[in-house]
Motif scaffolding. Structure first.
Motif, mmCIF file in Angstrom:
data_model
loop_
_atom_site.group_PDB
_atom_site.id
_atom_site.type_symbol
_atom_site.label_atom_id
_atom_site.label_comp_id
_atom_site.label_asym_id
_atom_site.label_seq_id
_atom_site.Cartn_x
_atom_site.Cartn_y
_atom_site.Cartn_z
ATOM 1 N N LYS A 52 0.843 -1.200 0.000
ATOM 2 C CA LYS A 52 0.000 0.000 0.000
ATOM 3 C C LYS A 52 0.877 1.248 0.000
ATOM 4 C CE LYS A 52 -3.679 2.533 0.428
ATOM 5 N NZ LYS A 52 -4.565 2.748 -0.709
ATOM 6 N N GLY A 90 -3.216 -0.533 -4.877
ATOM 7 C CA GLY A 90 -4.548 -0.526 -4.313
ATOM 8 C C GLY A 90 -4.876 -1.846 -3.644
ATOM 9 N N TYR A 91 -5.920 -1.838 -2.826
ATOM 10 C CA TYR A 91 -6.244 -3.037 -2.057
ATOM 11 C C TYR A 91 -6.631 -4.221 -2.935
ATOM 12 C CZ TYR A 91 -11.301 -2.204 -2.533
ATOM 13 O OH TYR A 91 -12.575 -2.040 -3.024
ATOM 14 N N ARG A 92 -7.228 -3.986 -4.101
ATOM 15 C CA ARG A 92 -7.601 -5.111 -4.975
ATOM 16 C C ARG A 92 -6.366 -5.826 -5.526
ATOM 17 N NH1 ARG A 92 -11.441 -1.126 -6.629
ATOM 18 N NH2 ARG A 92 -13.524 -1.698 -5.942
ATOM 19 N N ARG A 93 -5.394 -5.052 -5.962
ATOM 20 C CA ARG A 93 -4.150 -5.657 -6.478
ATOM 21 C C ARG A 93 -3.380 -6.358 -5.368
ATOM 22 N NH1 ARG A 93 -0.664 -1.866 -10.154
ATOM 23 N NH2 ARG A 93 0.435 -3.827 -10.359
ATOM 24 N N ALA A 137 -4.702 -7.710 -2.682
ATOM 25 C CA ALA A 137 -5.459 -8.922 -2.364
ATOM 26 C C ALA A 137 -5.169 -10.036 -3.359
ATOM 27 C CB ALA A 137 -6.958 -8.613 -2.343
ATOM 28 N N THR A 138 -5.129 -9.694 -4.628
ATOM 29 C CA THR A 138 -4.829 -10.689 -5.656
ATOM 30 C C THR A 138 -3.434 -11.275 -5.457
ATOM 31 O OG1 THR A 138 -6.285 -9.614 -7.247
ATOM 32 C CG2 THR A 138 -4.589 -11.060 -8.147
ATOM 33 N N ARG A 157 -5.793 -13.229 -0.942
ATOM 34 C CA ARG A 157 -6.805 -12.928 0.075
ATOM 35 C C ARG A 157 -7.961 -12.204 -0.591
ATOM 36 N NH1 ARG A 157 -3.170 -15.413 2.368
ATOM 37 N NH2 ARG A 157 -2.730 -15.350 4.584
ATOM 38 N N SER A 158 -9.078 -12.137 0.096
ATOM 39 C CA SER A 158 -10.222 -11.428 -0.469
ATOM 40 C C SER A 158 -9.982 -9.921 -0.380
ATOM 41 C CB SER A 158 -11.511 -11.791 0.266
ATOM 42 O OG SER A 158 -11.546 -11.185 1.533
ATOM 43 N N PRO A 159 -10.487 -9.175 -1.364
ATOM 44 C CA PRO A 159 -10.326 -7.723 -1.322
ATOM 45 C C PRO A 159 -10.910 -7.091 -0.057
ATOM 46 C CG PRO A 159 -10.978 -8.402 -3.512
ATOM 47 C CD PRO A 159 -11.079 -9.617 -2.629
ATOM 48 N N SER A 160 -12.033 -7.611 0.416
ATOM 49 C CA SER A 160 -12.640 -7.021 1.618
ATOM 50 C C SER A 160 -11.739 -7.204 2.844
ATOM 51 C CB SER A 160 -14.031 -7.602 1.873
ATOM 52 O OG SER A 160 -13.965 -8.985 2.109
ATOM 53 N N ARG A 165 -8.804 -4.717 2.452
ATOM 54 C CA ARG A 165 -9.313 -3.358 2.689
ATOM 55 C C ARG A 165 -9.496 -3.116 4.188
ATOM 56 N NH1 ARG A 165 -14.372 -2.659 -0.438
ATOM 57 N NH2 ARG A 165 -15.172 -3.930 1.242
#
Length: 46
Positions: free
Chosen positions: A17, A22-25, A27-28, A32-35, A38
């Motif tokens: 970060k 970003g949190y989506r990238r 997470a991938t 892990r899940s994006p939520s 985040r």
């Protein structure tokens, strides 16, 4: 896998970060899940 994530994984998310991802990238990349990612980032913000 345990529901409790290791400090190392959360630390990696924080470093990514800080590098501008970003949190989506993040997470991938961490599998892990994006939520979840985040939520980690929000809890450590401030």
């Amino acid at each position: 896998m345990s529901r409790v994530c290791s400090t190392e994984v959360i630390g990696t998310a924080l470093v990514r970060k800080a590098a501008g991802l970003g949190y989506r990238r993040i997470a991938t990349a961490l599998g892990r899940s994006p939520s979840t990612v985040r939520r980690w980032l929000r809890r450590t913000h401030g």
